[in-house]
Enzyme design. Structure first.
Site, PDB file in Angstrom:
ATOM      1  N   HIS A  82      -8.206   4.534   7.613  1.00  0.00           N
ATOM      2  CA  HIS A  82      -7.467   3.644   6.704  1.00  0.00           C
ATOM      3  C   HIS A  82      -7.468   4.247   5.310  1.00  0.00           C
ATOM      4  O   HIS A  82      -8.514   4.671   4.813  1.00  0.00           O
ATOM      5  CB  HIS A  82      -8.122   2.265   6.663  1.00  0.00           C
ATOM      6  CG  HIS A  82      -7.410   1.327   5.741  1.00  0.00           C
ATOM      7  ND1 HIS A  82      -6.276   0.648   6.129  1.00  0.00           N
ATOM      8  CD2 HIS A  82      -7.624   0.988   4.446  1.00  0.00           C
ATOM      9  CE1 HIS A  82      -5.841  -0.080   5.123  1.00  0.00           C
ATOM     10  NE2 HIS A  82      -6.649   0.117   4.083  1.00  0.00           N
ATOM     11  N   ASP A 161      -5.772 -13.218   6.642  1.00  0.00           N
ATOM     12  CA  ASP A 161      -5.705 -12.206   5.575  1.00  0.00           C
ATOM     13  C   ASP A 161      -4.263 -12.037   5.106  1.00  0.00           C
ATOM     14  O   ASP A 161      -3.992 -11.924   3.910  1.00  0.00           O
ATOM     15  CB  ASP A 161      -6.257 -10.860   6.057  1.00  0.00           C
ATOM     16  CG  ASP A 161      -5.932  -9.777   5.042  1.00  0.00           C
ATOM     17  OD1 ASP A 161      -6.420  -9.879   3.909  1.00  0.00           O
ATOM     18  OD2 ASP A 161      -5.135  -8.870   5.356  1.00  0.00           O
ATOM     19  N   ARG A 168      -2.653 -13.811  -3.036  1.00  0.00           N
ATOM     20  CA  ARG A 168      -3.355 -13.009  -4.055  1.00  0.00           C
ATOM     21  C   ARG A 168      -2.372 -12.155  -4.839  1.00  0.00           C
ATOM     22  O   ARG A 168      -2.529 -11.949  -6.051  1.00  0.00           O
ATOM     23  CB  ARG A 168      -4.406 -12.109  -3.382  1.00  0.00           C
ATOM     24  CG  ARG A 168      -5.604 -12.887  -2.863  1.00  0.00           C
ATOM     25  CD  ARG A 168      -6.459 -12.022  -1.945  1.00  0.00           C
ATOM     26  NE  ARG A 168      -6.901 -10.802  -2.585  1.00  0.00           N
ATOM     27  CZ  ARG A 168      -7.124  -9.651  -1.953  1.00  0.00           C
ATOM     28  NH1 ARG A 168      -6.970  -9.549  -0.656  1.00  0.00           N
ATOM     29  NH2 ARG A 168      -7.517  -8.593  -2.635  1.00  0.00           N
ATOM     30  N   SER A 183     -10.584  -8.085   3.185  1.00  0.00           N
ATOM     31  CA  SER A 183      -9.197  -8.036   3.644  1.00  0.00           C
ATOM     32  C   SER A 183      -8.974  -6.802   4.524  1.00  0.00           C
ATOM     33  O   SER A 183      -8.488  -6.894   5.657  1.00  0.00           O
ATOM     34  CB  SER A 183      -8.285  -7.998   2.404  1.00  0.00           C
ATOM     35  OG  SER A 183      -7.009  -7.549   2.723  1.00  0.00           O
ATOM     36  N   LYS A 187      -8.860  -6.556   9.092  1.00  0.00           N
ATOM     37  CA  LYS A 187      -7.776  -5.948   9.881  1.00  0.00           C
ATOM     38  C   LYS A 187      -8.287  -4.761  10.708  1.00  0.00           C
ATOM     39  O   LYS A 187      -7.900  -4.579  11.858  1.00  0.00           O
ATOM     40  CB  LYS A 187      -6.647  -5.474   8.951  1.00  0.00           C
ATOM     41  CG  LYS A 187      -5.851  -6.644   8.377  1.00  0.00           C
ATOM     42  CD  LYS A 187      -4.750  -6.177   7.459  1.00  0.00           C
ATOM     43  CE  LYS A 187      -5.273  -5.572   6.201  1.00  0.00           C
ATOM     44  NZ  LYS A 187      -4.830  -6.113   4.938  1.00  0.00           N
TER      45      LYS A 187
END
Ligand code: URA
Length: 431
Positions: A82, A161, A168, A183, A187
């Site tokens: 990620h 999320d 947000r 968050s 995921k």
């Protein structure tokens, strides 16, 4: 339990219990808690922070709000990567085939781009025929067969999320380490991989502006991952300047092929080798030195490039560009961006360069904007290079003959000065 009392408690800087956090997430999902109440709590979290336990409970509540992918058939070989986002970040296109050809199992869901950041799925969809929506069995069968499959993010993974992130985004509550860490990790955990490599960016083109803040975020995410029994490694890397030569969609696929052909830009290649090394070391459970030499060999032998071809073909995409990558940088119009004086390129502000590509049609200002896959920028000069007045710094590509906004944005993003700038660090830390 009342949401009013939970907001008050956090406003006073007290820790919330697991029951209170679950009450908040469940209530926001079933609409018994209103957006204005959720916003107040998010702002209190931004200002007061969260303990390690609270961050874990929040991650768990968001993870449990939806489905999780079961990758247990790949035992401990499954590995995900990620990146916290950036400009010119095409690393997934490069590391996924490297890792897959060495035996790691890359079952990946990726996002779309918004604003100045690009999305991996957009880059893949820029290839004619590429299918980014597969049913779960097709997805897993492909990973089993060839070691890699990349599809769009499912809406069923951590839906809490998704809903909170949208809130947000419009309430100035993105920049909180526990909120970002929970968050991202909710995921990643839902995506099911046993091993996770995080590329935590810092600089002008990233959420975290300094390497110290990025390291704090990285440590928080590592702690969460370990608490859920995953193996996690994080690299803290520079996003002050764009990554590599290309920004856009097809332009970035073009650059991925350059790297996999051993002709890539130095910093991008170095980062991809470092990320792939961590992914291989974790997923094959081998020493980092050995993983590093296997990764270098996967590139130099051409095996990783062959795996890219197999992957794209397996997902229905036209892989003929691999033999003729320049087909990917054909557009209706192109024009050159040149230096207005002699000197060294001492500034290339990443987020501004992302916006410049967006002006050409290469990115989205709003979620439902359509992307021009042919739009983008390829730089011929990098940070620190010497240029002569009139020399070409970059080529801009677009379906429309409208380059003035892009040029004005590049004028702000790029500076040429008499003195050579100090070298920009690429990898600040590996944690
Ligand atoms: N990316 C995410 O997925 N979540 C955040 O909060 C920030 C970046």
């Amino acid at each position: 339990m009342k949401i009013y009392d939970i907001i008050t408690k956090k406003k006073q800087g007290l820790n919330l219990s697991q029951e209170e956090i679950n009450f908040f997430i469940d209530g926001y999902m079933n609409k018994s808690i209103e957006s204005y109440q959720a916003s107040a709590l998010l702002m209190a979290i931004c200002l007061r922070g969260m303990s390690e336990d609270e961050t874990y409970f929040l991650t768990q509540a968001m993870l449990n709000s939806g489905e999780s992918v079961d990758l247990s058939r790949f035992s401990t070989f499954s590995v995900d990567k990620h990146s916290t986002g950036g400009v010119g970040d095409k690393t997934t296109l490069i590391v996924a085939p490297i890792v897959a050809c060495l035996g790691g199992k890359v079952a990946k869901m990726s996002g779309r781009g918004l604003g100045f950041t690009g999305g991996t799925v957009d880059k893949l969809e820029s290839l004619t025929g590429y299918k980014s929506q597969l049913d779960p069995e097709e997805f897993l069968t492909q990973v089993d067969k060839i070691g890699v499959c990349v599809i769009g993010q499912s809406a069923n993974l951590a839906p809490a999320d998704k809903k909170l992130y949208a809130l947000r985004d419009v309430t100035a509550t993105i920049d909180s380490i526990p909120l970002i860490a929970s968050s991202i990790m909710s995921k990643k955990l839902a995506s099911g991989s046993h091993n996770i490599v995080l590329d935590v960016k810092c600089g002008s083109g990233a959420f975290m502006k300094t390497s110290d803040d990025a390291a704090l975020l990285a440590k928080e995410m590592i702690k969460i991952g370990k608490s859920f029994g995953r193996r996690v490694r994080a690299l803290v890397t520079n996003m002050d300047i764009p990554l590599g030569w290309a920004v856009g969609n097809r332009t970035e696929v073009w650059e991925a092929i350059q790297v996999l052909s051993g002709k890539g830009e130095k910093r991008l290649t170095e980062l991809c080798v470092a990320l792939a090394t961590s992914m291989v070391a974790l997923s094959l459970n081998i020493d980092t030195g050995l993983a590093n030499s296997m990764v270098s060999d996967a590139i130099s032998s051409g095996k990783a490039l062959s795996k890219l071809r197999e992957w794209i073909e397996c997902q229905g995409g036209d892989a003929s560009f691999i033999d003729d990558a320049d087909k990917l940088i054909l557009s209706n119009y192109k024009t050159e961006y040149t230096a207005n004086k002699d000197g060294y390129i001492s500034k290339m502000i990443a987020d501004q360069i992302g916006f410049a590509s967006m002006h050409l049609g290469g990115g989205r200002a709003k979620l439902d904007d359509e992307i021009d896959y042919t739009a983008g920028i390829i730089f011929h000069k990098s940070y620190g290079d010497y240029v002569k007045r009139g020399e070409v710094i970059a080529t801009m590509y677009s379906a429309k003959n409208e380059f003035s906004e892009c040029i004005a944005t590049l004028d702000n993003a790029i500076s040429v000065t008499d003195t050579k700038p100090s070298e920009a660090t690429l990898i600040f830390d590996i944690l």
